[in-house]
Scaffold this active site. Structure first.
Site, PDB file in Angstrom:
ATOM      1  CD  GLU A 124       7.200  -6.816  -4.134  1.00  0.00           C
ATOM      2  OE1 GLU A 124       6.680  -7.948  -4.163  1.00  0.00           O
ATOM      3  OE2 GLU A 124       7.315  -6.105  -5.145  1.00  0.00           O
TER       4      GLU A 124
ATOM      5  CE  LYS B 181       9.406  -0.491  -3.561  1.00  0.00           C
ATOM      6  NZ  LYS B 181       8.753  -1.815  -3.841  1.00  0.00           N
TER       7      LYS B 181
ATOM      8  CG  ASP C  41      10.605  -5.276  -8.742  1.00  0.00           C
ATOM      9  OD1 ASP C  41       9.630  -4.513  -8.958  1.00  0.00           O
ATOM     10  OD2 ASP C  41      10.575  -6.168  -7.863  1.00  0.00           O
TER      11      ASP C  41
ATOM     12  CG  ASP D  55      11.655  -2.422  -5.887  1.00  0.00           C
ATOM     13  OD1 ASP D  55      11.352  -2.055  -4.737  1.00  0.00           O
ATOM     14  OD2 ASP D  55      10.861  -2.371  -6.844  1.00  0.00           O
TER      15      ASP D  55
ATOM     16  CD  GLU E  81       1.590  -2.314  -6.443  1.00  0.00           C
ATOM     17  OE1 GLU E  81       1.345  -2.485  -7.656  1.00  0.00           O
ATOM     18  OE2 GLU E  81       2.718  -2.507  -5.948  1.00  0.00           O
TER      19      GLU E  81
END
Length: 251
Positions: free
Chosen positions: A124, A122, A53, A92, A191
């Site tokens: 988060e 993916k 993204d 994403d 990250e």
């Protein structure tokens, strides 16, 4: 030159990545958003192409990755899928498409898989998105996790600096990583976390970790192709290694 996209030729799969960890081999992952850059990356034997993204920033010029829509992510993913023969393509799920409602998360993931031809999605977060991850995985869609600095939460964090430096946040990250593995995720992006935490988390998991700004102890590393080639001259984190300076050369 014609585009590729022949699924029968693809050599990199989710289980292949897990196997590389067992063999103590390193995986490569780059992020891009268009057909011909993906052709180059696939020919260079990049293992995983992430349609991230971050396209919101480098393709559309937004300040954050929050504005990009599901339709736009599908468009970029479709463009990349058309280009590859061997790489695994992970996409994403954009902000707002999976966090609050597991049913909406599944609908979003299904749209990406059906309309773009992607191989995995993916997301988060950890425990807070557990039900969404479970629902997507139950539908047979491979999921990669993402912990540490999660850019979709930038307004919560208020900064892009290193996360999980304090014990409480570090402990939550470790528990979230174990949870994502238990749920069935095939890998986790870590990250901007301390290098020693990357090492500890990577050693605690049987699935691979992919690092960005987390030191050398992850099972693989990821960069955005625009950053690697020096196209984003204003972006200068300490972890970034540029191999070219296209901003200067093309200016």
């Amino acid at each position: 030159q014609q585009t590729k996209g022949n699924e029968n030729n693809r050599t990199i799969t989710e289980m292949w990545l897990v196997t590389t960890k067992r063999k103590a081999e390193t995986s490569s992952m780059l992020s891009t958003y268009n057909c011909y850059m993906a052709i180059i990356m696939d020919a260079a034997n990049v293992d995983v192409i992430l349609v991230g993204d971050y396209a919101s920033n480098v393709m559309a010029g937004h300040e954050t990755n929050l504005p990009i829509t599901l339709n736009q992510m599908i468009y970029h993913a479709y463009s990349v899928i058309r280009a590859i023969d061997r790489a695994l393509v992970v996409v994403d799920l954009p902000f707002g498409s999976y966090q609050s409602d597991p049913k909406e998360a599944l609908r979003s993931a299904i749209r990406i898989m059906k309309e773009s031809g992607a191989h995995a999605v993916k997301v988060e977060g950890g425990a807070e998105i557990k039900e969404s991850v479970k629902r997507i995985l139950a539908a047979g869609i491979p999921v990669m996790g993402h912990l540490g600095l999660t850019p979709q939460s930038i307004y919560k964090f208020g900064t892009y600096t290193v996360r999980a430096k304090e014990e409480v946040e570090a402990e939550k990250l470790k528990q979230d990583a174990l949870l994502l593995e238990k749920l069935g995720c095939f890998g986790i992006v870590l990250e901007k976390i301390p290098a020693n935490l990357t090492k500890e988390v990577s050693e605690s998991l049987t699935i691979p970790t992919i690092g960005i700004g987390g030191g050398k102890h992850a099972d693989g590393q990821v960069l955005v192709i625009h950053d690697l080639l020096g196209m984003t001259h204003e972006f200068n984190p300490r972890f970034l290694r540029r191999y070219m300076n296209l901003y200067e050369e093309m200016g």
